[in-house]
Every structure is written in structure tokens, then in C-alpha cells.
Design an enzyme around this catalytic site. Structure first.
Site, mmCIF file in Angstrom:
data_model
loop_
_atom_site.group_PDB
_atom_site.id
_atom_site.type_symbol
_atom_site.label_atom_id
_atom_site.label_comp_id
_atom_site.label_asym_id
_atom_site.label_seq_id
_atom_site.Cartn_x
_atom_site.Cartn_y
_atom_site.Cartn_z
ATOM 1 N N CYS A 117 0.814 -1.228 0.000
ATOM 2 C CA CYS A 117 0.000 0.000 0.000
ATOM 3 C C CYS A 117 0.842 1.270 0.000
ATOM 4 C CB CYS A 117 -0.944 -0.008 1.188
ATOM 5 S SG CYS A 117 -2.121 -1.355 1.055
ATOM 6 N N HIS A 257 -3.658 7.001 2.151
ATOM 7 C CA HIS A 257 -3.972 5.679 1.621
ATOM 8 C C HIS A 257 -5.337 5.268 2.159
ATOM 9 C CE1 HIS A 257 -3.872 1.585 0.521
ATOM 10 N NE2 HIS A 257 -3.751 1.149 1.754
ATOM 11 N N ASN A 287 -9.941 -0.439 -1.013
ATOM 12 C CA ASN A 287 -8.475 -0.327 -0.968
ATOM 13 C C ASN A 287 -7.906 -0.868 -2.282
ATOM 14 O OD1 ASN A 287 -5.747 -0.517 -0.495
ATOM 15 N ND2 ASN A 287 -5.932 -1.580 1.470
HETATM 16 N N1 ACO Z 1 -18.568 -9.045 8.273
HETATM 17 C C1 ACO Z 1 -19.025 -9.292 9.505
HETATM 18 N N2 ACO Z 1 -18.245 -9.636 10.528
HETATM 19 C C2 ACO Z 1 -16.932 -9.727 10.291
HETATM 20 C C3 ACO Z 1 -16.372 -9.484 9.017
HETATM 21 C C4 ACO Z 1 -17.254 -9.124 7.986
HETATM 22 N N3 ACO Z 1 -16.833 -8.870 6.741
HETATM 23 N N4 ACO Z 1 -15.050 -9.653 9.078
HETATM 24 C C5 ACO Z 1 -14.755 -9.974 10.339
HETATM 25 N N5 ACO Z 1 -15.881 -10.040 11.072
HETATM 26 C C6 ACO Z 1 -16.041 -10.372 12.489
HETATM 27 C C7 ACO Z 1 -14.871 -11.172 13.040
HETATM 28 O O1 ACO Z 1 -15.026 -12.550 12.799
HETATM 29 C C8 ACO Z 1 -14.953 -10.832 14.505
HETATM 30 O O2 ACO Z 1 -15.949 -11.611 15.086
HETATM 31 P P1 ACO Z 1 -15.757 -12.195 16.579
HETATM 32 O O3 ACO Z 1 -15.632 -10.977 17.473
HETATM 33 O O4 ACO Z 1 -17.006 -12.982 16.800
HETATM 34 O O5 ACO Z 1 -14.499 -12.997 16.556
HETATM 35 C C9 ACO Z 1 -15.429 -9.384 14.517
HETATM 36 O O6 ACO Z 1 -16.051 -9.165 13.238
HETATM 37 C C10 ACO Z 1 -14.321 -8.374 14.705
HETATM 38 O O7 ACO Z 1 -13.240 -8.711 13.809
HETATM 39 P P2 ACO Z 1 -11.923 -7.860 13.759
HETATM 40 O O8 ACO Z 1 -10.965 -8.509 12.828
HETATM 41 O O9 ACO Z 1 -11.471 -7.576 15.163
HETATM 42 O O10 ACO Z 1 -12.482 -6.505 13.112
HETATM 43 P P3 ACO Z 1 -11.769 -5.132 12.979
HETATM 44 O O11 ACO Z 1 -12.573 -4.090 13.653
HETATM 45 O O12 ACO Z 1 -10.303 -5.224 13.346
HETATM 46 O O13 ACO Z 1 -11.880 -4.854 11.426
HETATM 47 C C11 ACO Z 1 -10.424 -4.878 9.491
HETATM 48 C C12 ACO Z 1 -11.231 -5.724 10.503
HETATM 49 C C13 ACO Z 1 -11.418 -3.999 8.762
HETATM 50 C C14 ACO Z 1 -9.706 -5.803 8.537
HETATM 51 C C15 ACO Z 1 -9.412 -3.986 10.264
HETATM 52 O O14 ACO Z 1 -8.706 -4.782 11.179
HETATM 53 C C16 ACO Z 1 -8.437 -3.268 9.372
HETATM 54 O O15 ACO Z 1 -8.786 -2.354 8.651
HETATM 55 N N6 ACO Z 1 -7.127 -3.631 9.447
HETATM 56 C C17 ACO Z 1 -6.055 -2.897 8.749
HETATM 57 C C18 ACO Z 1 -6.070 -3.151 7.274
HETATM 58 C C19 ACO Z 1 -4.879 -2.429 6.635
HETATM 59 O O16 ACO Z 1 -4.624 -1.261 6.876
HETATM 60 N N7 ACO Z 1 -4.105 -3.155 5.840
HETATM 61 C C20 ACO Z 1 -2.895 -2.577 5.281
HETATM 62 C C21 ACO Z 1 -3.045 -2.265 3.864
HETATM 63 S S1 ACO Z 1 -3.400 -3.699 2.864
HETATM 64 C C22 ACO Z 1 -1.949 -4.030 1.966
HETATM 65 O O17 ACO Z 1 -0.909 -3.539 2.227
HETATM 66 C C23 ACO Z 1 -2.070 -5.044 0.838
#
Ligand code: ACO
Length: 330
Positions: A117, A257, A287
Site C-alpha cells: 500500500c 492511503h 483499498n
Molecule cells: N462481516 C461481519 N463480521 C466480520 C467481518 C465481515 N466482513 N469480518 C470480520 N468479522 C467479524 C470477526 O469474525 C470478529 O468476530 P468475533 O468478534 O465474533 O471474533 C469481529 O467481526 C471483529 O473482527 P476484527 O478482525 O477484530 O475486526 P476489525 O474491527 O479489526 O476490522 C479490518 C477488521 C477492517 C480488517 C481492520 O482490522 C483493518 O482495517 N485492518 C487494517 C487493514 C490495513 O490497513 N491493511 C494494510 C493495507 S493492505 C496491503 O498492504 C495489501
């Protein structure tokens, strides 16, 4: 005495494929819902490049053609094309080489940069140094990714995040102090464990087993990446301001980003920027990895004024992250 040469952005081009994948489409594919995706990420829909054999270079080409048209130049005038991407057409040759061939940019050399990214910030900094060296007059830097090629559409934790798209800028020499003024770029390979593609490289070449184990898709530990991203992007953006003796008041736009709206909000708050100064199009494109920042510039181009200070900031796989200060040149 000759004046210092800076690399000015003199044109912006972009391309997003026409096909949309909405949150409601995803509701039918995995156990998720529009409300969860919007509140946790900010994404409402993304674009998907469809068609047999269509690849990242097929988005680079229209993005570069767009900027050539705006600047009134022929692709033959391009000296160098650098493409930031983690979804190259092939492992080799470089997507930049394939795109130059399709563009008819016969006088250009080029290569790809893999920085996830942060790909566009890395390529922009590299391209700027080529201009500053005085050796090159027209360098195109492009951020482009066909993320749909490496997303597992049965994994709800990643398939909701990503989309396809490409953006490109033309860099030309400037002697009036406009352009890329400073950059702080960072990397930390210990972050590899949290965000990677497990197979397909020299460590674990493709095999029946790697395909069956779905190891050619993005693997991400979202929560861990989120924590590093919030801190990394906000810290480096604040550091860039401090280093250049600027405050949020001096900044016309934050160009972040687009990985997660919550990460973007944290960065803007840390910089003391009101949210109307933040470019945000994650709701429409998701993204697009290397594509996000130049696609923002492409969409906001008409609202930018000569002399505006922009901070471009990113965090991504590697880990890689950074922030770049740009004084808009037109
Ligand atoms: N729909 C519904 N529920 C979901 C989904 C979904 N799509 N995805 C996950 N959940 C659930 C999980 O299973 C979890 O359930 P549980 O509590 O029963 O275990 C709950 O939602 C919370 O999951 P988390 O993973 O803790 O959710 P979070 O708030 O962290 O959001 C996300 C996830 C959006 C991926 C976030 O962590 C994020 O944005 N991370 C950073 C991403 C990023 O910046 N990446 C770098 C760039 S990418 C690159 O370089 C290629």
C-alpha cells in the site's frame, strides 16, 4: 548559480474499471452485511477488472494515456515509467515494461516497485530523485493493483476491503520550488507475518498443495495490522510536519492511503486537520493498494490550487509506510 531542481507533478491520470462490487453483492457471497462493512471500514463498493486475460497493465495504460492527453504529450516523450504494484501481470517481466509496449512508449525504460500500500509513495520518491538528478525530464509514476486477482472471495475478513484501480502522475523538473519537497519512508520486514501472500514466491513455489491451501491469496491478521497502521501513518505524518516546521493550518489536503476510514481519521486528528481537508474515496473504490493515493489526486485535481501543500501518507504490507510533502504546481 543554477537553481535547485524539484520534481513537480504536472498532470494526473486515472482509471477504474466499470464493474462494481457492492456491499450488498458481498452479502450474497459471504456472511457479512453492509452495515458492518461501512462502519468498520468505510467501504460501500469497489471496482473489479473483469475479462479473460485482463491484468494490471490494462489499467496502467488508460491511466497514463489520460495524463498524456491532459498534458498534451505523446507516450514517446516519456523517459521512464515506474509502476508500484503487488499484483504485476506476471512475476517477470515487469508490468512497467508490458505497459510501455502497449502505450508505444518506446523511449522509456521502467520497472516495478513492490511496497504494497506504500507502493505509490515509494515510486513517487524514486521518480522525484530521477528528475532531481537532472538526467530525466519526464518520469511517470503509477500506482496500480488488480487486487481481485489475489483476494479470496470466501474470506469475509479480506474480500470486503479491496478493489482494482490505477492512478498515475507525470513528474517534470521545476526551478520555482514546486513539487515533491520531502519524504519520510520506512519499512519493517518483521511485519511480514501479519500481511503476506504465503506461496508463489521462491520460498514456496506454486504447487497443487499451495493452491488447495489457498496460499495464493492475501493473508492478513487485520487487528494486528490495524494497530501498526494507525500508529505508523499518524506518527510519520506528524513527523513530516514537524521536520518541515508546518502545522495542520499550513496543509491544504491530506491525501491518505484508503485502507480503513478509521485509520484515516486517526491520522487527520493527529495532524490537527479538519476532516474537510481529507481526501476520501474509500466508499467508492475500497483499498486499491498502490492505486489509492494517485486516484485521490485524480478525483480532486480540479479542486487543487498552485501552491497548495499536500501531505500524502500510507501504511501497508511489509510493513512499509511513509509520508510525502508536495507543493502543488498548477
Ligand atoms: N462481516 C461481519 N463480521 C466480520 C467481518 C465481515 N466482513 N469480518 C470480520 N468479522 C467479524 C470477526 O469474525 C470478529 O468476530 P468475533 O468478534 O465474533 O471474533 C469481529 O467481526 C471483529 O473482527 P476484527 O478482525 O477484530 O475486526 P476489525 O474491527 O479489526 O476490522 C479490518 C477488521 C477492517 C480488517 C481492520 O482490522 C483493518 O482495517 N485492518 C487494517 C487493514 C490495513 O490497513 N491493511 C494494510 C493495507 S493492505 C496491503 O498492504 C495489501
Amino acid at each position: 548559480m543554477s537553481k535547485k531542481i524539484t520534481a513537480a507533478i504536472t498532470a494526473v491520470g486515472g482509471y477504474v474499471p466499470p464493474d462494481k462490487l457492492t456491499n450488498f453483492d458481498l452479502e450474497k457471497m459471504v456472511d457479512t452485511n453492509d452495515e458492518w462493512i461501512r462502519t468498520r471500514t468505510g467501504v460501500e463498493e469497489r471496482r473489479i477488472l473483469k475479462g479473460e486475460g485482463k491484468a494490471t497493465s490494462d489499467m496502467v495504460v488508460p491511466a497514463v494515456q489520460d495524463l498524456c492527453k491532459k498534458r498534451g504529450i505523446d507516450p514517446m516523450e516519456i523517459d521512464c515509467l515506474i509502476v508500484g504494484t503487488v499484483t504485476p501481470d506476471m512475476v517477470f517481466p515487469a508490468t512497467a515494461n508490458i505497459a510501455c509496449d502497449k502505450l508505444g512508449a518506446k523511449n522509456a525504460w521502467g520497472f516495478d516497485v513492490s511496497a504494497a500500500c506504500s507502493g505509490f509513495l515509494y515510486t513517487l520518491t524514486l521518480g522525484a530523485t530521477l528528475i532531481e538528478s537532472g538526467r530525466y525530464k519526464k518520469v511517470v509514476v503509477c500506482g496500480a493493483d488488480k487486487m481481485s486477482a489475489i483476494v479470496d472471495y470466501t474470506d469475509r475478513s479480506t474480500c470486503i476491503l479491496f478493489g482494482d484501480g490505477a492512478g498515475a502522475v507525470l513528474l517534470e523538473p521545476n526551478e520555482e520550488g514546486y513539487g515533491i519537497l520531502d519524504s519520510i519512508l520506512r519499512s519493517d520486514g518483521s511485519g511480514c507475518q501479519y500481511l503476506q501472500m504465503k506461496a508463489g514466491g521462491s520460498k514456496k513455489p506454486a504447487s497443487i498443495e499451495t493452491v488447495m491451501a489457498k496460499e495464493h491469496f492475501i493473508y492478513q491478521e487485520g487487528q494486528a495490522v490495524f494497530k501498526f497502521a494507525v500508529k505508523g501513518m499518524a506518527d510519520v505524518s506528524a513527523e513530516l510536519l514537524e521536520k518541515n516546521h508546518l502545522t495542520g493550518d499550513d496543509i491544504a489536503w491530506l491525501v491518505p492511503h484508503q485502507a480503513n476510514k478509521r485509520i484515516i481519521d486517526a491520522t487527520a486528528n493527529r495532524m490537527g486537520l479538519s476532516h474537510d481537508k481529507v481526501m476520501l474515496n474509500i466508499q467508492r473504490y475500497g483499498n486499491t493498494t498502490s492505486g489509492t493515493i494517485p486516484l485521490c489526486l485524480w478525483e480532486w485535481e480540479k479542486q487543487l490550487h498552485k501552491g497548495d501543500n499536500l501531505v500524502l501518507a500510507a501504511f501497508g504490507g511489509g510493513f512499509t509506510w511513509g509520508a510525502t510533502l508536495v507543493k502543488w504546481a498548477y
